[in-house]
Scaffold this active site. Structure first.
Site, PDB file in Angstrom:
ATOM      1  N   HIS A 156      43.473  -5.512  29.128  1.00 41.27           N
ATOM      2  CA  HIS A 156      44.825  -5.406  28.551  1.00 41.27           C
ATOM      3  C   HIS A 156      44.966  -4.156  27.670  1.00 41.27           C
ATOM      4  O   HIS A 156      45.800  -4.121  26.763  1.00 41.27           O
ATOM      5  CB  HIS A 156      45.189  -6.644  27.730  1.00 41.27           C
ATOM      6  N   SER A 277      51.303  24.618  26.090  1.00 37.12           N
ATOM      7  CA  SER A 277      52.734  24.391  25.909  1.00 37.12           C
ATOM      8  C   SER A 277      53.426  25.722  25.647  1.00 37.12           C
ATOM      9  O   SER A 277      52.869  26.623  25.010  1.00 37.12           O
ATOM     10  CB  SER A 277      52.972  23.445  24.724  1.00 37.12           C
ATOM     11  N   GLU A 290      47.678  14.563  35.444  1.00 36.69           N
ATOM     12  CA  GLU A 290      49.060  14.081  35.546  1.00 36.69           C
ATOM     13  C   GLU A 290      49.645  14.357  36.931  1.00 36.69           C
ATOM     14  O   GLU A 290      50.379  13.525  37.485  1.00 36.69           O
ATOM     15  CB  GLU A 290      49.911  14.734  34.459  1.00 36.69           C
TER      16      GLU A 290
END
Length: 464
Positions: A156, A277, A290
């Site tokens: 979990h 970035s 990703e």
């Protein structure tokens, strides 16, 4: 241009229809399979005296020369010739003359196209297996070096029990082993020759399909000519196998994304496999992981798209089946793009063993072992569970861990506790006492790693 099938027609097809109907933009990648399949077919035609042997020899030589021309970029495909099959036949006739028109004796584009796809997929399955094996070897190397690297295991997404990084990584190894098994199964069902099925009802010529199967390295021939040309389940099965593979890469990518975050700091990705970035100079983003996670949806889309295309088609061949190629090609291309870069990303990442160990020490990951300690002293497990639950609540209220408690504090809840509780709940004991097959102990992990090294060697033997 007069179509090779145009004898029955009085008008040329509309220009937009030519473009809409054509598949040469994407099925041109099948040129090698189409030519090799045609060489096998014409070899059989000559052997069976269906066409004169001298004609078969001329056609075979012309096809071999055409293959070299294509590979040397001397050929321009024609959109009006619709697909790779008609383009090859048209180019052959231009090269060797009217005898080239005999090539198509005893076959249809319907059985020809599924032959080409099956040959192509067989090659691609082997290539993808090699890429998965490379990834498995990297995982094995990581595991070998991290049998002592203790980290928290989760359920979990909450800390559950201490394990090792080797144990965690080898979970993905097992998943990818099953992916190889699915690819092998797909290969078996793809490896049946459809050529000779004709349009749907075979032919009156005395074809030797078994001989063609032998020439093209197929294990069997399709036993029903309608089925041979009217299903694309082998494409669907491959995309399904690739979807499962991408699902596993996506799950692994998700954990990598978490692990390299500031909250975890379990790993650091190499600069070569990270991005920055445009506005925040401090950022180091896990874009590769990703993108692998994102491209999984692309492969799923190919699967759902092709399933939907095939689901309502009556037997036998329908033009809808042309849609099998772009979906299958894109799924294959996506997987072959993801696997090498994902493998190299793992190979170059830095593992922060200290952070992993610290992470395993919080969140009461040794609570189950504390309960097992009481069970081994003859307290029923359900009662032991309740005792440790009370101790955990006490620790939460007093900002402590189980290992920080004094023996008096332990005994205030149960007189069974003795000094040996501290050894029983140490992280090293929690891991290495789990010496059951499949468990995280160093001894068991070394055994499993050795077993899987032998597995990799066996798999490599099947594709070398």
């Amino acid at each position: 241009m007069m179509k090779l099938w145009g004898g029955r027609f009085e008008k040329a097809t509309n220009v937009m229809v030519d473009d809409f109907n054509s598949s040469i933009r994407f099925d041109k990648r099948l040129y090698k399979q189409d030519i090799n399949g045609s060489i096998a077919h014409v070899t059989m035609l000559g052997r069976q005296d269906i066409i004169p042997q001298e004609d078969a020899d001329v056609i075979k030589k012309g096809l071999e020369e055409l293959l070299l021309d294509i590979e040397n970029n001397k050929v321009a495909f024609d959109i009006e010739a619709e697909d790779i099959h008609m383009n090859i036949e048209k180019l052959l006739i231009e090269k060797i003359g009217i005898v080239g028109k005999k090539l198509h004796t005893g076959r249809s584009r319907n059985d020809q196209v599924t032959l080409d796809m099956r040959m192509y997929l067989k090659e691609e399955i082997i290539d993808i297996k090699k890429l998965v094996i490379n990834l498995l070897q990297v995982l094995l190397d990581i595991a070998k070096n991290n049998t002592d690297t203790i980290m928290p295991g989760y359920t979990h997404l909450q800390k559950a029990q201490p394990i090792t990084f080797a144990h965690h990584v080898m979970a993905y190894f097992e998943m990818l082993k099953r992916d190889i098994g699915r690819l092998d199964d797909t290969y078996k069902r793809t490896n049946s020759l459809p050529l000779g099925a004709g349009a749907l009802a075979t032919t009156t010529y005395p074809l030797d399909r078994e001989y063609v199967a032998e020439l093209l390295d197929f294990d069997s021939v399709c036993l029903n000519s309608i089925d041979a040309v009217s299903d694309r389940d082998y494409c669907i099965e491959l995309i399904n196998s690739l979807s499962m593979l991408m699902m596993h890469l996506s799950r692994f990518s998700e954990e990598i994304i978490l692990w390299c975050s500031n909250e975890f700091q379990f790993i650091e990705l190499d600069d070569a496999y990270s991005t920055g970035s445009s506005i925040m100079p401090q950022k180091k983003n896990p874009d590769i992981a990703e993108l692998v996670r994102g491209k999984t949806g692309r492969v799923y889309g190919s699967l759902i798209g092709l399933l939907t295309t095939i689901k309502s088609l009556p037997l036998a061949y329908n033009k809808d089946m042309q849609e099998d190629k772009e979906a299958t090609f894109d799924a294959i291309d996506t997987v072959k793009m993801c696997l090498p870069i994902f493998t190299d990303m793992l190979k170059t990442m830095k593992i922060n063993k200290e952070k992993m160990y610290d992470g395993a020490g919080g969140g009461f990951t040794n609570a189950t072992d504390a309960a097992d300690y009481l069970v081994k002293k003859n307290l029923p497990f359900r009662d032991a569970h309740a005792v440790i639950g009370k101790l955990v609540l006490y620790c939460v209220n007093n900002n402590k861990n189980l290992e920080d408690m004094t023996l008096d504090e332990y005994k205030s809840v149960s007189p069974i506790f003795e000094d040996d509780i501290y050894e029983a709940i140490s992280l090293e004991t929690c891991v290495n006492k789990r010496n059951v097959i499949g468990g995280p102990s160093k001894e068991m992990m070394c055994k499993v790693i050795n077993m899987n090294q032998k597995y990799l060697a066996t798999v490599l033997e099947t594709i070398d």
